[in-house]
Design a protein around this motif. Structure first.
Motif, PDB file in Angstrom:
ATOM      1  N   TYR A  14       0.846  -1.203   0.000  1.00 16.57           N
ATOM      2  CA  TYR A  14       0.000   0.000   0.000  1.00 16.57           C
ATOM      3  C   TYR A  14       0.877   1.246   0.000  1.00 16.57           C
ATOM      4  CZ  TYR A  14      -3.561   3.367   1.575  1.00 16.57           C
ATOM      5  OH  TYR A  14      -4.411   4.451   1.678  1.00 16.57           O
ATOM      6  N   LEU A  15       1.901   1.242   0.834  1.00 21.13           N
ATOM      7  CA  LEU A  15       2.774   2.401   0.981  1.00 21.13           C
ATOM      8  C   LEU A  15       3.522   2.707  -0.317  1.00 21.13           C
ATOM      9  CD1 LEU A  15       3.911   4.540   2.910  1.00 21.13           C
ATOM     10  CD2 LEU A  15       5.693   2.889   3.547  1.00 21.13           C
ATOM     11  N   LYS A  16       4.020   1.672  -0.985  1.00 22.83           N
ATOM     12  CA  LYS A  16       4.739   1.881  -2.245  1.00 22.83           C
ATOM     13  C   LYS A  16       3.840   2.517  -3.299  1.00 22.83           C
ATOM     14  CE  LYS A  16       8.184  -1.834  -1.879  1.00 22.83           C
ATOM     15  NZ  LYS A  16       8.649  -3.127  -2.470  1.00 22.83           N
ATOM     16  N   ALA A  17       2.632   1.994  -3.430  1.00 21.50           N
ATOM     17  CA  ALA A  17       1.696   2.531  -4.416  1.00 21.50           C
ATOM     18  C   ALA A  17       1.308   3.964  -4.072  1.00 21.50           C
ATOM     19  CB  ALA A  17       0.454   1.647  -4.485  1.00 21.50           C
ATOM     20  N   LEU A  18       1.072   4.216  -2.802  1.00 19.32           N
ATOM     21  CA  LEU A  18       0.690   5.551  -2.342  1.00 19.32           C
ATOM     22  C   LEU A  18       1.786   6.566  -2.635  1.00 19.32           C
ATOM     23  CD1 LEU A  18      -1.045   7.575  -0.737  1.00 19.32           C
ATOM     24  CD2 LEU A  18       0.028   6.678   1.359  1.00 19.32           C
ATOM     25  N   LYS A  19       3.011   6.236  -2.273  1.00 14.85           N
ATOM     26  CA  LYS A  19       4.118   7.166  -2.482  1.00 14.85           C
ATOM     27  C   LYS A  19       4.344   7.439  -3.962  1.00 14.85           C
ATOM     28  CE  LYS A  19       7.206   4.999   0.077  1.00 14.85           C
ATOM     29  NZ  LYS A  19       8.447   4.704   0.852  1.00 14.85           N
ATOM     30  N   ASP A  20       4.214   6.414  -4.791  1.00 17.44           N
ATOM     31  CA  ASP A  20       4.419   6.608  -6.223  1.00 17.44           C
ATOM     32  C   ASP A  20       3.366   7.557  -6.797  1.00 17.44           C
ATOM     33  OD1 ASP A  20       6.370   5.495  -8.219  1.00 17.44           O
ATOM     34  OD2 ASP A  20       4.519   5.134  -9.332  1.00 17.44           O
ATOM     35  N   LEU A  21       2.134   7.409  -6.357  1.00 15.84           N
ATOM     36  CA  LEU A  21       1.060   8.289  -6.817  1.00 15.84           C
ATOM     37  C   LEU A  21       1.322   9.736  -6.402  1.00 15.84           C
ATOM     38  CD1 LEU A  21      -1.734   8.827  -8.045  1.00 15.84           C
ATOM     39  CD2 LEU A  21      -2.747   8.129  -5.852  1.00 15.84           C
ATOM     40  N   TYR A  48       1.477  12.664 -29.755  1.00 13.19           N
ATOM     41  CA  TYR A  48       2.546  11.668 -29.820  1.00 13.19           C
ATOM     42  C   TYR A  48       3.287  11.531 -28.490  1.00 13.19           C
ATOM     43  CZ  TYR A  48       2.059  11.265 -34.871  1.00 13.19           C
ATOM     44  OH  TYR A  48       1.566  11.015 -36.136  1.00 13.19           O
ATOM     45  N   ALA A  49       2.963  12.400 -27.523  1.00 16.00           N
ATOM     46  CA  ALA A  49       3.732  12.392 -26.280  1.00 16.00           C
ATOM     47  C   ALA A  49       2.891  12.393 -25.010  1.00 16.00           C
ATOM     48  CB  ALA A  49       4.666  13.605 -26.253  1.00 16.00           C
ATOM     49  N   PHE A  50       1.638  12.813 -25.075  1.00 20.31           N
ATOM     50  CA  PHE A  50       0.850  13.013 -23.864  1.00 20.31           C
ATOM     51  C   PHE A  50       0.418  11.708 -23.198  1.00 20.31           C
ATOM     52  CE2 PHE A  50      -2.560  14.627 -21.135  1.00 20.31           C
ATOM     53  CZ  PHE A  50      -1.983  15.795 -20.662  1.00 20.31           C
ATOM     54  N   GLY A  51       0.547  10.597 -23.902  1.00 19.59           N
ATOM     55  CA  GLY A  51       0.180   9.314 -23.313  1.00 19.59           C
ATOM     56  C   GLY A  51       0.946   9.031 -22.036  1.00 19.59           C
ATOM     57  N   ASP A  52       2.139   9.577 -21.949  1.00 23.45           N
ATOM     58  CA  ASP A  52       2.970   9.434 -20.758  1.00 23.45           C
ATOM     59  C   ASP A  52       2.304  10.077 -19.543  1.00 23.45           C
ATOM     60  OD1 ASP A  52       5.290   9.081 -19.140  1.00 23.45           O
ATOM     61  OD2 ASP A  52       5.969  11.084 -19.668  1.00 23.45           O
ATOM     62  N   VAL A  53       1.675  11.229 -19.748  1.00 30.06           N
ATOM     63  CA  VAL A  53       0.996  11.928 -18.654  1.00 30.06           C
ATOM     64  C   VAL A  53      -0.149  11.086 -18.108  1.00 30.06           C
ATOM     65  CG1 VAL A  53      -0.210  14.040 -17.977  1.00 30.06           C
ATOM     66  CG2 VAL A  53       1.563  14.140 -19.749  1.00 30.06           C
ATOM     67  N   LEU A  54      -0.836  10.388 -18.993  1.00 30.99           N
ATOM     68  CA  LEU A  54      -2.052   9.661 -18.634  1.00 30.99           C
ATOM     69  C   LEU A  54      -1.799   8.341 -17.918  1.00 30.99           C
ATOM     70  CD1 LEU A  54      -3.976  10.228 -21.989  1.00 30.99           C
ATOM     71  CD2 LEU A  54      -4.265  11.495 -19.851  1.00 30.99           C
ATOM     72  N   GLU A  55      -0.550   7.938 -17.829  1.00 34.27           N
ATOM     73  CA  GLU A  55      -0.233   6.671 -17.172  1.00 34.27           C
ATOM     74  C   GLU A  55      -0.038   6.857 -15.668  1.00 34.27           C
ATOM     75  OE1 GLU A  55       3.081   4.841 -19.119  1.00 34.27           O
ATOM     76  OE2 GLU A  55       1.802   4.022 -20.697  1.00 34.27           O
ATOM     77  N   LEU A  56      -0.162   5.756 -14.938  1.00 36.32           N
ATOM     78  CA  LEU A  56      -0.003   5.777 -13.484  1.00 36.32           C
ATOM     79  C   LEU A  56       1.216   4.988 -13.020  1.00 36.32           C
ATOM     80  CD1 LEU A  56      -3.735   5.355 -12.413  1.00 36.32           C
ATOM     81  CD2 LEU A  56      -2.365   7.450 -12.375  1.00 36.32           C
ATOM     82  N   GLY A  57       2.003   4.493 -13.966  1.00 34.57           N
ATOM     83  CA  GLY A  57       3.254   3.847 -13.591  1.00 34.57           C
ATOM     84  C   GLY A  57       3.126   2.400 -13.163  1.00 34.57           C
ATOM     85  N   GLN A  58       4.201   1.899 -12.571  1.00 31.82           N
ATOM     86  CA  GLN A  58       4.316   0.471 -12.272  1.00 31.82           C
ATOM     87  C   GLN A  58       3.354  -0.016 -11.189  1.00 31.82           C
ATOM     88  OE1 GLN A  58       8.046  -0.654 -10.320  1.00 31.82           O
ATOM     89  NE2 GLN A  58       8.436   1.489  -9.795  1.00 31.82           N
ATOM     90  N   TYR A  59       2.817   0.902 -10.400  1.00 29.97           N
ATOM     91  CA  TYR A  59       1.901   0.496  -9.328  1.00 29.97           C
ATOM     92  C   TYR A  59       0.444   0.833  -9.649  1.00 29.97           C
ATOM     93  CZ  TYR A  59       6.199  -0.015  -6.626  1.00 29.97           C
ATOM     94  OH  TYR A  59       7.450  -0.394  -6.194  1.00 29.97           O
ATOM     95  N   ALA A  60       0.134   0.982 -10.930  1.00 32.09           N
ATOM     96  CA  ALA A  60      -1.229   1.344 -11.326  1.00 32.09           C
ATOM     97  C   ALA A  60      -2.261   0.343 -10.811  1.00 32.09           C
ATOM     98  CB  ALA A  60      -1.315   1.449 -12.847  1.00 32.09           C
TER      99      ALA A  60
END
Length: 271
Positions: A16-23, A189-201
């Motif tokens: 939980y903590l890892k996901a929270l901090k990443d967000l 071509y680049a904004f898709g990066d903004v829309l992601e939530l990373g490895q802990y999505a």
């Protein structure tokens, strides 16, 4: 899931903590870098009223970043100032598109910045920020939900500002419209990066910290379409890299060097 009221409660579950901090890092780092790019327009905006308005928005956005960094400080990540200035690029979680330079040159060296890029980037980002923060107000981590509610008290004014710019430029001259559309095509071509939530999505959704990526993207796109009817085909890509995974560009190195110049001159100073 029952609400998590304090940092100490959050620390009881490592996943939980890892996901929270990443967000929270994503929220903080996004605001931090786009605020810096906004600050580079000081004295260079199209007219004096815009200079004042944009400066205010930029200052507010940096204040939002501070609020998120302060949450991380409570979670044991270190001092907020150190989190903002001392972390290495591969530790940063801001989207790459947000670190892109405003244009050619530099603030103190014949800046030739592109207003269309700035309008498109800020409109798309503030739209995303609105959707993301609204979702976070229902987060299981109550301190984060509280910060999201506070930010949403002023963030809609930021979005309204950029929405008006988009509408005015699209209804203006052919040159203005074509410049805006060119930057919008580039953003796709680049904004898709903004829309992601990373490895802990997945964990973020599981622990009810945040809605899922697909829903987030859908809500963002629906919101964008209320202002821009004719959007580029397909979904936004991430050709500049994945900032959520710690990938960044030389543009970010330049930004961090300038941002941290005063801080690193005396890290123990009290400003």
């Amino acid at each position: 899931m029952m609400p998590v009221e304090t940092a100490e409660e959050a620390k009881k579950d490592a996943t939980y903590l890892k996901a929270l901090k990443d967000l929270i890092y994503q929220c903080a780092d996004d605001d931090f870098i786009i605020s810096f790019r906004g600050s580079e327009w000081l004295g260079l905006a199209p007219h004096i009223e815009e200079d004042v308005a944009f400066s205010s928005i930029t200052q507010n956005t940096m204040g939002h970043a501070v609020m998120f960094y302060s949450l991380l400080e409570e979670l044991g990540e270190g001092k907020a100032d150190a989190l903002a200035h001392e972390r290495q690029p591969d530790e940063r979680r801001n989207a790459v598109y947000l670190e892109k330079k405003n244009g050619e040159g530099s603030y103190l060296g014949e800046p030739y910045y592109d207003w269309a890029l700035t309008v498109v980037r800020n409109f798309l980002y503030e739209t995303f920020k609105k959707v993301k923060l609204k979702a976070i107000t229902n987060s299981s981590y109550q301190p984060l939900a509280n910060v999201a509610e506070k930010v949403l008290m002023e963030q809609p004014y930021h979005l309204s500002h950029w929405r008006i710019w988009v509408e005015q430029l699209l209804a203006s001259t052919e040159d203005a419209r074509s410049r805006l559309e060119e930057r919008l095509e580039e953003a796709w071509y680049a904004f898709g990066d903004v829309l992601e939530l990373g490895q802990y999505a997945t964990e973020m959704e599981h622990f009810q910290l945040m809605i899922g990526e697909d829903e987030l993207k859908e809500l963002w796109l629906e919101e964008v379409k209320t202002t821009i009817k004719d959007l580029p085909n397909g979904t936004p890509k991430k050709q500049l890299g994945s900032g959520r995974e710690g990938e960044h560009t030389a543009d970010f190195d330049q930004a961090l060097e300038v941002l941290s110049e005063v801080y690193v001159s005396d890290e123990n100073a009290i400003w």
